[in-house]
Design a protein around this motif. Sequence first.
Motif, PDB file in Angstrom:
ATOM      1  N   THR A 197       0.847  -1.186   0.000  1.00  0.00           N
ATOM      2  CA  THR A 197       0.000   0.000   0.000  1.00  0.00           C
ATOM      3  C   THR A 197       0.882   1.235   0.000  1.00  0.00           C
ATOM      4  O   THR A 197       1.872   1.291   0.711  1.00  0.00           O
ATOM      5  N   SER A 198       0.515   2.227  -0.805  1.00  0.00           N
ATOM      6  CA  SER A 198       1.253   3.485  -0.860  1.00  0.00           C
ATOM      7  C   SER A 198       0.328   4.606  -0.399  1.00  0.00           C
ATOM      8  O   SER A 198      -0.757   4.789  -0.955  1.00  0.00           O
ATOM      9  N   ILE A 199       0.755   5.351   0.637  1.00  0.00           N
ATOM     10  CA  ILE A 199      -0.087   6.417   1.193  1.00  0.00           C
ATOM     11  C   ILE A 199       0.745   7.664   1.459  1.00  0.00           C
ATOM     12  O   ILE A 199       1.953   7.588   1.634  1.00  0.00           O
ATOM     13  N   ASN A 200       0.063   8.817   1.488  1.00  0.00           N
ATOM     14  CA  ASN A 200       0.790  10.038   1.848  1.00  0.00           C
ATOM     15  C   ASN A 200       0.758  10.217   3.357  1.00  0.00           C
ATOM     16  O   ASN A 200       0.024   9.529   4.066  1.00  0.00           O
ATOM     17  N   ILE A 201       1.548  11.136   3.821  1.00  0.00           N
ATOM     18  CA  ILE A 201       1.727  11.317   5.263  1.00  0.00           C
ATOM     19  C   ILE A 201       0.428  11.738   5.958  1.00  0.00           C
ATOM     20  O   ILE A 201       0.154  11.286   7.075  1.00  0.00           O
ATOM     21  N   THR A 202      -0.378  12.554   5.329  1.00  0.00           N
ATOM     22  CA  THR A 202      -1.642  12.985   5.930  1.00  0.00           C
ATOM     23  C   THR A 202      -2.569  11.789   6.135  1.00  0.00           C
ATOM     24  O   THR A 202      -3.180  11.641   7.195  1.00  0.00           O
ATOM     25  N   GLU A 203      -2.651  10.935   5.131  1.00  0.00           N
ATOM     26  CA  GLU A 203      -3.468   9.725   5.231  1.00  0.00           C
ATOM     27  C   GLU A 203      -2.960   8.829   6.360  1.00  0.00           C
ATOM     28  O   GLU A 203      -3.745   8.248   7.116  1.00  0.00           O
ATOM     29  N   LEU A 204      -1.647   8.709   6.490  1.00  0.00           N
ATOM     30  CA  LEU A 204      -1.063   7.892   7.555  1.00  0.00           C
ATOM     31  C   LEU A 204      -1.447   8.441   8.926  1.00  0.00           C
ATOM     32  O   LEU A 204      -1.832   7.686   9.816  1.00  0.00           O
ATOM     33  N   ARG A 205      -1.348   9.744   9.100  1.00  0.00           N
ATOM     34  CA  ARG A 205      -1.697  10.358  10.388  1.00  0.00           C
ATOM     35  C   ARG A 205      -3.156  10.109  10.751  1.00  0.00           C
ATOM     36  O   ARG A 205      -3.487   9.869  11.912  1.00  0.00           O
ATOM     37  N   GLN A 206      -4.020  10.188   9.770  1.00  0.00           N
ATOM     38  CA  GLN A 206      -5.458  10.052  10.035  1.00  0.00           C
ATOM     39  C   GLN A 206      -5.879   8.605  10.312  1.00  0.00           C
ATOM     40  O   GLN A 206      -6.846   8.375  11.025  1.00  0.00           O
ATOM     41  N   HIS A 207      -5.166   7.646   9.740  1.00  0.00           N
ATOM     42  CA  HIS A 207      -5.598   6.251   9.845  1.00  0.00           C
ATOM     43  C   HIS A 207      -4.470   5.314  10.287  1.00  0.00           C
ATOM     44  O   HIS A 207      -4.416   4.156   9.873  1.00  0.00           O
ATOM     45  N   LEU A 208      -3.592   5.802  11.144  1.00  0.00           N
ATOM     46  CA  LEU A 208      -2.440   5.014  11.571  1.00  0.00           C
ATOM     47  C   LEU A 208      -2.803   3.630  12.116  1.00  0.00           C
ATOM     48  O   LEU A 208      -2.207   2.634  11.696  1.00  0.00           O
ATOM     49  N   PRO A 209      -3.770   3.493  13.017  1.00  0.00           N
ATOM     50  CA  PRO A 209      -4.080   2.157  13.542  1.00  0.00           C
ATOM     51  C   PRO A 209      -4.472   1.155  12.439  1.00  0.00           C
ATOM     52  O   PRO A 209      -4.091  -0.014  12.494  1.00  0.00           O
ATOM     53  N   GLU A 210      -5.202   1.612  11.440  1.00  0.00           N
ATOM     54  CA  GLU A 210      -5.612   0.723  10.345  1.00  0.00           C
ATOM     55  C   GLU A 210      -4.393   0.240   9.552  1.00  0.00           C
ATOM     56  O   GLU A 210      -4.304  -0.950   9.210  1.00  0.00           O
ATOM     57  N   TYR A 211      -3.461   1.139   9.284  1.00  0.00           N
ATOM     58  CA  TYR A 211      -2.275   0.756   8.520  1.00  0.00           C
ATOM     59  C   TYR A 211      -1.354  -0.158   9.340  1.00  0.00           C
ATOM     60  O   TYR A 211      -0.740  -1.071   8.794  1.00  0.00           O
ATOM     61  N   LEU A 212      -1.295   0.067  10.638  1.00  0.00           N
ATOM     62  CA  LEU A 212      -0.490  -0.811  11.481  1.00  0.00           C
ATOM     63  C   LEU A 212      -1.075  -2.224  11.522  1.00  0.00           C
ATOM     64  O   LEU A 212      -0.332  -3.207  11.561  1.00  0.00           O
ATOM     65  N   LYS A 213      -2.391  -2.338  11.472  1.00  0.00           N
ATOM     66  CA  LYS A 213      -3.025  -3.665  11.405  1.00  0.00           C
ATOM     67  C   LYS A 213      -2.658  -4.355  10.087  1.00  0.00           C
ATOM     68  O   LYS A 213      -2.429  -5.564  10.055  1.00  0.00           O
ATOM     69  N   GLN A 214      -2.593  -3.581   9.002  1.00  0.00           N
ATOM     70  CA  GLN A 214      -2.197  -4.155   7.711  1.00  0.00           C
ATOM     71  C   GLN A 214      -0.762  -4.679   7.778  1.00  0.00           C
ATOM     72  O   GLN A 214      -0.463  -5.767   7.301  1.00  0.00           O
ATOM     73  N   VAL A 215       0.108  -3.891   8.394  1.00  0.00           N
ATOM     74  CA  VAL A 215       1.506  -4.308   8.532  1.00  0.00           C
ATOM     75  C   VAL A 215       1.591  -5.544   9.409  1.00  0.00           C
ATOM     76  O   VAL A 215       2.323  -6.490   9.103  1.00  0.00           O
ATOM     77  N   GLN A 216       0.838  -5.573  10.474  1.00  0.00           N
ATOM     78  CA  GLN A 216       0.823  -6.727  11.366  1.00  0.00           C
ATOM     79  C   GLN A 216       0.356  -7.974  10.613  1.00  0.00           C
ATOM     80  O   GLN A 216       0.803  -9.077  10.891  1.00  0.00           O
ATOM     81  N   GLY A 217      -0.515  -7.785   9.627  1.00  0.00           N
ATOM     82  CA  GLY A 217      -0.999  -8.885   8.811  1.00  0.00           C
ATOM     83  C   GLY A 217      -0.027  -9.313   7.729  1.00  0.00           C
ATOM     84  O   GLY A 217      -0.302 -10.232   6.963  1.00  0.00           O
ATOM     85  N   GLY A 218       1.115  -8.635   7.618  1.00  0.00           N
ATOM     86  CA  GLY A 218       2.147  -9.046   6.672  1.00  0.00           C
ATOM     87  C   GLY A 218       2.295  -8.138   5.459  1.00  0.00           C
ATOM     88  O   GLY A 218       3.131  -8.383   4.601  1.00  0.00           O
ATOM     89  N   GLU A 219       1.490  -7.097   5.376  1.00  0.00           N
ATOM     90  CA  GLU A 219       1.558  -6.196   4.221  1.00  0.00           C
ATOM     91  C   GLU A 219       2.546  -5.053   4.471  1.00  0.00           C
ATOM     92  O   GLU A 219       2.717  -4.597   5.590  1.00  0.00           O
ATOM     93  N   GLU A 220       3.173  -4.602   3.420  1.00  0.00           N
ATOM     94  CA  GLU A 220       4.121  -3.492   3.492  1.00  0.00           C
ATOM     95  C   GLU A 220       3.384  -2.196   3.151  1.00  0.00           C
ATOM     96  O   GLU A 220       2.543  -2.169   2.265  1.00  0.00           O
ATOM     97  N   VAL A 221       3.699  -1.109   3.871  1.00  0.00           N
ATOM     98  CA  VAL A 221       3.092   0.197   3.618  1.00  0.00           C
ATOM     99  C   VAL A 221       4.200   1.181   3.282  1.00  0.00           C
ATOM    100  O   VAL A 221       5.165   1.324   4.027  1.00  0.00           O
ATOM    101  N   VAL A 222       4.059   1.864   2.133  1.00  0.00           N
ATOM    102  CA  VAL A 222       5.034   2.872   1.707  1.00  0.00           C
ATOM    103  C   VAL A 222       4.444   4.249   1.952  1.00  0.00           C
ATOM    104  O   VAL A 222       3.313   4.531   1.580  1.00  0.00           O
ATOM    105  N   ILE A 223       5.222   5.114   2.596  1.00  0.00           N
ATOM    106  CA  ILE A 223       4.785   6.472   2.915  1.00  0.00           C
ATOM    107  C   ILE A 223       5.398   7.417   1.901  1.00  0.00           C
ATOM    108  O   ILE A 223       6.606   7.366   1.641  1.00  0.00           O
ATOM    109  N   THR A 224       4.561   8.308   1.354  1.00  0.00           N
ATOM    110  CA  THR A 224       5.032   9.236   0.329  1.00  0.00           C
ATOM    111  C   THR A 224       4.824  10.682   0.755  1.00  0.00           C
ATOM    112  O   THR A 224       3.946  10.991   1.549  1.00  0.00           O
TER     113      THR A 224
END
Length: 81
Positions: free
Chosen positions: A2-29
């Motif tokens: 998943t590729s997201i910008n920093i604003t999106e990361l700030r707003q939905h951090l717990p959701e993205y951390l769950k994705q990472v915990q599930g084995g997915e990589e998240v790229v911040i742009t």
Amino acid sequence: MTSINITELRQHLPEYLKQVQGGEEVVITVHGKAIARIVPDLRESERDAALKRLDALRGTVIAGDILASLNEEWASDADNL
């Protein structure tokens, strides 16, 4: 991945951390350029690594070798001379 910008990361951090915990990589742009990557930690704990080693040894030792009586006298180091 998943590729997201920093604003999106700030707003939905717990959701993205769950994705990472599930084995997915998240790229911040920032302005469309990748600046960081959040990846799952795939290192094994010391306990898990030890359990794997023990499982690998399972079936390679015969308990009778240690517990059975030899019915012979121990000759100390005479065998190693």
